[in-house]
Scaffold this motif. Structure first.
Motif, PDB file in Angstrom:
ATOM      1  N   CYS A  59       0.672  -1.042   0.102  1.00  0.00           N
ATOM      2  CA  CYS A  59      -0.201   0.051  -0.031  1.00  0.00           C
ATOM      3  C   CYS A  59       0.757   1.191  -0.048  1.00  0.00           C
ATOM      4  N   GLN A  60       2.019   1.208   0.656  1.00  0.00           N
ATOM      5  CA  GLN A  60       2.900   2.595   0.839  1.00  0.00           C
ATOM      6  C   GLN A  60       3.417   2.682  -0.589  1.00  0.00           C
ATOM      7  N   LEU A  62       2.260   1.748  -3.444  1.00  0.00           N
ATOM      8  CA  LEU A  62       1.237   2.307  -4.444  1.00  0.00           C
ATOM      9  C   LEU A  62       1.218   3.761  -4.238  1.00  0.00           C
ATOM     10  N   SER A  63       0.943   4.075  -2.905  1.00  0.00           N
ATOM     11  CA  SER A  63       0.724   5.462  -2.361  1.00  0.00           C
ATOM     12  C   SER A  63       2.032   6.348  -3.173  1.00  0.00           C
ATOM     13  N   ASP A  64       3.263   6.021  -2.696  1.00  0.00           N
ATOM     14  CA  ASP A  64       4.287   6.697  -3.105  1.00  0.00           C
ATOM     15  C   ASP A  64       4.815   6.758  -4.478  1.00  0.00           C
ATOM     16  N   ASP A  67       1.341   7.762  -6.757  1.00  0.00           N
ATOM     17  CA  ASP A  67       0.580   9.061  -6.134  1.00  0.00           C
ATOM     18  C   ASP A  67      -1.011   8.513  -6.176  1.00  0.00           C
ATOM     19  N   LEU A  68      -1.265   7.578  -5.637  1.00  0.00           N
ATOM     20  CA  LEU A  68      -2.676   6.925  -5.285  1.00  0.00           C
ATOM     21  C   LEU A  68      -2.857   7.240  -3.991  1.00  0.00           C
ATOM     22  N   ALA A  69      -4.140   8.014  -3.906  1.00  0.00           N
ATOM     23  CA  ALA A  69      -4.782   8.630  -2.620  1.00  0.00           C
ATOM     24  C   ALA A  69      -5.610   7.405  -1.865  1.00  0.00           C
ATOM     25  N   ARG A  70      -6.345   6.596  -2.790  1.00  0.00           N
ATOM     26  CA  ARG A  70      -7.096   5.451  -2.134  1.00  0.00           C
ATOM     27  C   ARG A  70      -6.499   4.247  -3.091  1.00  0.00           C
ATOM     28  N   VAL A  71      -6.633   3.224  -2.067  1.00  0.00           N
ATOM     29  CA  VAL A  71      -6.228   1.890  -2.627  1.00  0.00           C
ATOM     30  C   VAL A  71      -7.292   0.711  -2.370  1.00  0.00           C
TER      31      VAL A  71
END
Length: 92
Positions: A59-60, A62-64, A67-71
């Motif tokens: 998840c980290q 994908l976020s970093d 640049d996804l705010a939601r997964v």
């Protein structure tokens, strides 16, 4: 020191027995987060990440990186082991 077993369910049992004898155990494939409980499994170590830490890392990433705010996550409560094959039907 004991190396293995691979499966988490077997490692949990072995770790309890080895903990009583103060013998270290290192697993190369057990991923159950339960095995991270140092009070219950004080002599258990692993070279493979637990399922919980792997999920957080994914998840980290994908976020970093994306640049996804939601997964969204699909989750199954079924253990990650293959079911045992059914025994053959008796002859008639």
């Amino acid at each position: 020191m004991v190396v293995g077993p691979l499966r988490s369910t077997v490692s949990e049992t072995v770790a309890l027995l080895l903990g009583v004898r103060d013998t270290p155990q290192i697993s190369y494939g057990s991923s159950s987060p339960t095995l991270s409980d140092m009070a219950l499994y004080p002599r258990f170590f692993r070279t493979f990440p637990s399922d919980a830490s792997a999920a957080i890392t994914i998840c980290q990433l994908l976020s970093d990186q994306l640049d996804l705010a939601r997964v969204g996550v699909f989750y199954s409560a079924r253990p990650s082991r293959r079911p045992r094959p059914s025994p053959p039907a008796p002859p008639k």
